[in-house]
Design an enzyme around this catalytic site. Structure first.
Site, mmCIF file in Angstrom:
data_model
loop_
_atom_site.group_PDB
_atom_site.id
_atom_site.type_symbol
_atom_site.label_atom_id
_atom_site.label_comp_id
_atom_site.label_asym_id
_atom_site.label_seq_id
_atom_site.Cartn_x
_atom_site.Cartn_y
_atom_site.Cartn_z
ATOM 1 N N SER A 33 49.382 -35.052 75.793
ATOM 2 C CA SER A 33 50.634 -33.794 75.792
ATOM 3 C C SER A 33 50.351 -32.664 76.647
ATOM 4 O O SER A 33 49.402 -31.883 76.384
ATOM 5 C CB SER A 33 50.886 -33.308 74.087
ATOM 6 O OG SER A 33 51.893 -32.608 74.454
ATOM 7 N N GLY A 34 51.314 -32.354 77.650
ATOM 8 C CA GLY A 34 51.175 -31.097 78.295
ATOM 9 C C GLY A 34 50.489 -31.554 79.760
ATOM 10 O O GLY A 34 50.388 -30.671 80.402
ATOM 11 N N SER A 61 57.959 -30.132 75.211
ATOM 12 C CA SER A 61 57.177 -31.684 74.961
ATOM 13 C C SER A 61 58.238 -32.442 74.520
ATOM 14 O O SER A 61 59.119 -32.437 73.651
ATOM 15 C CB SER A 61 56.258 -31.200 73.784
ATOM 16 O OG SER A 61 55.665 -32.159 73.501
ATOM 17 N N SER A 62 58.220 -33.688 75.148
ATOM 18 C CA SER A 62 59.161 -34.661 74.823
ATOM 19 C C SER A 62 58.524 -35.475 73.397
ATOM 20 O O SER A 62 57.404 -35.765 73.489
ATOM 21 C CB SER A 62 58.971 -35.837 75.843
ATOM 22 O OG SER A 62 59.020 -35.420 77.231
ATOM 23 N N THR A 81 56.298 -35.987 81.917
ATOM 24 C CA THR A 81 57.764 -35.837 82.123
ATOM 25 C C THR A 81 57.907 -35.217 83.493
ATOM 26 O O THR A 81 58.962 -35.760 84.180
ATOM 27 C CB THR A 81 58.350 -35.022 81.062
ATOM 28 O OG1 THR A 81 57.885 -35.434 79.671
ATOM 29 C CG2 THR A 81 59.652 -34.956 81.055
ATOM 30 N N GLU A 141 48.104 -37.115 70.931
ATOM 31 C CA GLU A 141 47.448 -35.741 70.451
ATOM 32 C C GLU A 141 45.975 -36.138 70.233
ATOM 33 O O GLU A 141 45.826 -37.412 69.631
ATOM 34 C CB GLU A 141 48.134 -35.091 69.389
ATOM 35 C CG GLU A 141 48.904 -34.086 69.972
ATOM 36 C CD GLU A 141 50.646 -33.962 69.781
ATOM 37 O OE1 GLU A 141 50.659 -33.612 68.708
ATOM 38 O OE2 GLU A 141 51.129 -34.288 70.535
ATOM 39 N N GLY A 143 53.163 -38.368 74.746
ATOM 40 C CA GLY A 143 51.768 -37.531 74.673
ATOM 41 C C GLY A 143 50.907 -37.838 73.630
ATOM 42 O O GLY A 143 51.613 -37.568 72.329
ATOM 43 N N ASN A 156 53.062 -27.416 74.430
ATOM 44 C CA ASN A 156 53.947 -27.552 75.389
ATOM 45 C C ASN A 156 55.308 -27.099 75.063
ATOM 46 O O ASN A 156 55.613 -27.446 74.046
ATOM 47 C CB ASN A 156 53.917 -29.090 75.922
ATOM 48 C CG ASN A 156 54.879 -29.359 76.841
ATOM 49 O OD1 ASN A 156 55.390 -28.205 77.651
ATOM 50 N ND2 ASN A 156 54.814 -30.670 77.486
HETATM 51 N N1 LIG Z 1 54.066 -31.152 88.926
HETATM 52 C C1 LIG Z 1 53.998 -30.030 88.287
HETATM 53 N N2 LIG Z 1 54.092 -28.810 89.222
HETATM 54 C C2 LIG Z 1 54.643 -27.589 88.319
HETATM 55 N N3 LIG Z 1 54.425 -27.510 87.059
HETATM 56 C C3 LIG Z 1 54.264 -28.609 86.249
HETATM 57 C C4 LIG Z 1 54.232 -30.066 86.805
HETATM 58 N N4 LIG Z 1 53.740 -30.833 85.837
HETATM 59 C C5 LIG Z 1 53.846 -30.235 84.766
HETATM 60 N N5 LIG Z 1 54.014 -28.828 84.921
HETATM 61 C C6 LIG Z 1 54.313 -27.757 83.972
HETATM 62 O O1 LIG Z 1 53.600 -28.216 82.725
HETATM 63 C C7 LIG Z 1 54.551 -28.327 81.640
HETATM 64 C C8 LIG Z 1 54.187 -29.645 80.806
HETATM 65 O O2 LIG Z 1 54.474 -30.788 81.660
HETATM 66 P P1 LIG Z 1 55.384 -32.051 80.882
HETATM 67 O O3 LIG Z 1 56.420 -31.476 80.034
HETATM 68 O O4 LIG Z 1 55.616 -32.776 82.061
HETATM 69 O O5 LIG Z 1 54.261 -32.585 80.137
HETATM 70 P P2 LIG Z 1 54.016 -33.922 79.286
HETATM 71 O O6 LIG Z 1 52.868 -34.670 79.813
HETATM 72 O O7 LIG Z 1 55.311 -34.728 79.523
HETATM 73 O O8 LIG Z 1 53.981 -33.485 77.829
HETATM 74 P P3 LIG Z 1 54.513 -34.196 76.665
HETATM 75 O O9 LIG Z 1 53.689 -35.458 76.170
HETATM 76 O O10 LIG Z 1 54.173 -33.002 75.394
HETATM 77 O O11 LIG Z 1 55.912 -34.319 76.668
HETATM 78 C C9 LIG Z 1 55.806 -28.445 82.237
HETATM 79 O O12 LIG Z 1 56.944 -27.699 81.365
HETATM 80 C C10 LIG Z 1 55.708 -27.458 83.444
HETATM 81 O O13 LIG Z 1 55.743 -26.190 83.270
#
Ligand SMILES: Nc1ncnc2c1ncn2[C@@H]1O[C@H](COP(=O)(O)OP(=O)(O)OP(=O)(O)O)[C@@H](O)[C@H]1O
Length: 361
Positions: free
Chosen positions: A75-76, A129-130, A80, A355, A353, A126
């Protein structure tokens, strides 16, 4: 991975490992970069998510075989965001040049903010977070142009609708609706701190995000995806009903193990919930504080104590929300449209994600 912020991506075989930069790097993800990676042999340029998307696209076009891209990480980690970049790239190389502002590809991209409003929430790790898994299938015609798309979602975290802990939040859409001004007034909402499903955590705002502006963005995304104004109205009415339902409290009833509506305030919220759900208030109440047991001799109505009535209330809220989410996904799918004659597609899986717990059971 790498020693400068511009090198947060590397390969191990054909797998791209990307480290979340936690800062916007627009120069890495602009049109110029998409153009640069277009049609270039995988591995010739520095590792990049566009290179992976391009490899999938080329393999599909050249070999006529469907492809899938799996995006995984904790996660994070940035799954996404990465998924969105992949979709952006695929719509760039596979999009039509037409100026029509409601093309399949734009609708696919616009479905992201919409799904995020209803399926994402702030967690400890996050802010966005999705809380559901997503499989996006982009369909192409024989000439490699996008001809349709389908989104499949699964495992929405239902418990979040009724239970949150500080500093997490419920799904974004609730706070957006509360900050919507006229619409919030119409549904007798207001400050999120007045609603049990939101005030179990004292976090209402996100850094650098305006709930009111996000509401407008969600509305706009609904327009683009093709959700009618009547349907939009129904969606927000249902959200408001869920918030009112959560404020219905019970006190012990006259009979043993029975319950009654606690006070005037609870009664008001019950009335509001029934009005917004467009159902009979007495029917709603009996659904909450009684259980009907069907026997061969007929049905028996059994009174429920306060905690069972509360559990019933929460189950109803979760079920309605989950159904609303599924309905939204269906709506997106039917308006984006699927191409049943498409022979090839690229699937992108953004897997929920995980945990890290001491015991992963
Ligand atoms: N390529 C990127 N460039 C800039 N910032 C990023 C990038 N990827 C992620 N982030 C930052 O990190 C945060 C978390 O990313 P994201 O929501 O894609 O994580 P995730 O792996 O989908 O998490 P979860 O499983 O909790 O949904 C985003 O809101 C953004 O602020």
């Amino acid at each position: 991975m790498g020693d400068s912020s511009d090198q947060e991506m590397t390969y191990t075989g054909s797998i791209l490992i990307a480290v979340n930069p936690f800062t916007k790097l627009p120069h890495l993800y602009n049109v110029h970069m998409m153009e640069m990676y277009k049609g270039v042999q995988f591995g010739d340029l520095s590792p990049h998510v566009f290179a992976v998307a391009d490899a999938a696209y080329r393999a599909m076009v050249d070999e006529g075989k469907s492809q899938s891209i799996l995006v995984s990480g904790e996660s994070g980690a940035g799954k996404t965001e990465t998924t969105k970049l992949i979709m952006q790239y695929l719509t760039y190389v596979g999009g039509r040049a037409a100026g029509d502002d409601r093309t399949v590809e734009q609708q696919v991209l616009e479905s992201n903010p919409l799904l995020e409003a209803f399926g994402n929430a702030k967690t400890v790790r996050n802010d966005n977070s999705s809380r559901f898994g997503k499989f996006v299938e982009i369909q192409f015609d024989a000439s490699g142009r996008i001809s349709g798309a389908a989104i499949r979602t699964y495992l929405l975290e239902r418990s979040r609708v009724v239970q949150i802990t500080n500093p997490e939040r419920n799904y974004h859409c609730f706070y957006q609706l509360c900050a919507s001004g006229r619409d919030a007034e119409k549904y007798k909402l207001g400050n999120p701190s007045h609603f049990h499903y939101l005030n179990q955590s004292k976090t209402y705002e996100l850094d650098g995000v305006s709930n009111a502006e996000e509401y407008l963005k969600t509305r706009r995304a609904m327009d683009i995806v093709g959700i009618s104004h009547d349907d939009q109205e129904a969606i927000f009415r249902t959200l408001a009903a869920i918030l009112h339902l959560g404020n219905v409290e019970f006190s012990p009833g006259k009979e043993h193990d029975s319950s009654a509506i606690k006070d005037q305030k609870s009664n008001f919220h019950l009335q509001m919930a029934a009005t917004l759900f467009m159902c009979d208030v007495n029917l709603l109440l009996s659904t909450l504080y009684t259980r009907t047991i069907h026997t061969r001799e007929g049905s028996i109505v059994k009174a429920l104590d306060c905690s069972a009535a509360v559990a019933n209330r929460d189950t109803l809220a979760k079920t309605v929300y989950a159904m609303l989410f599924d309905w939204l996904v269906q709506k997106i799918n039917s308006s984006v449209g699927q191409d049943s004659s498409s022979k090839v597609q690229i699937g992108v899986l953004d897997i929920y994600g995980f945990e890290c717990f001491k015991n992963n059971r």
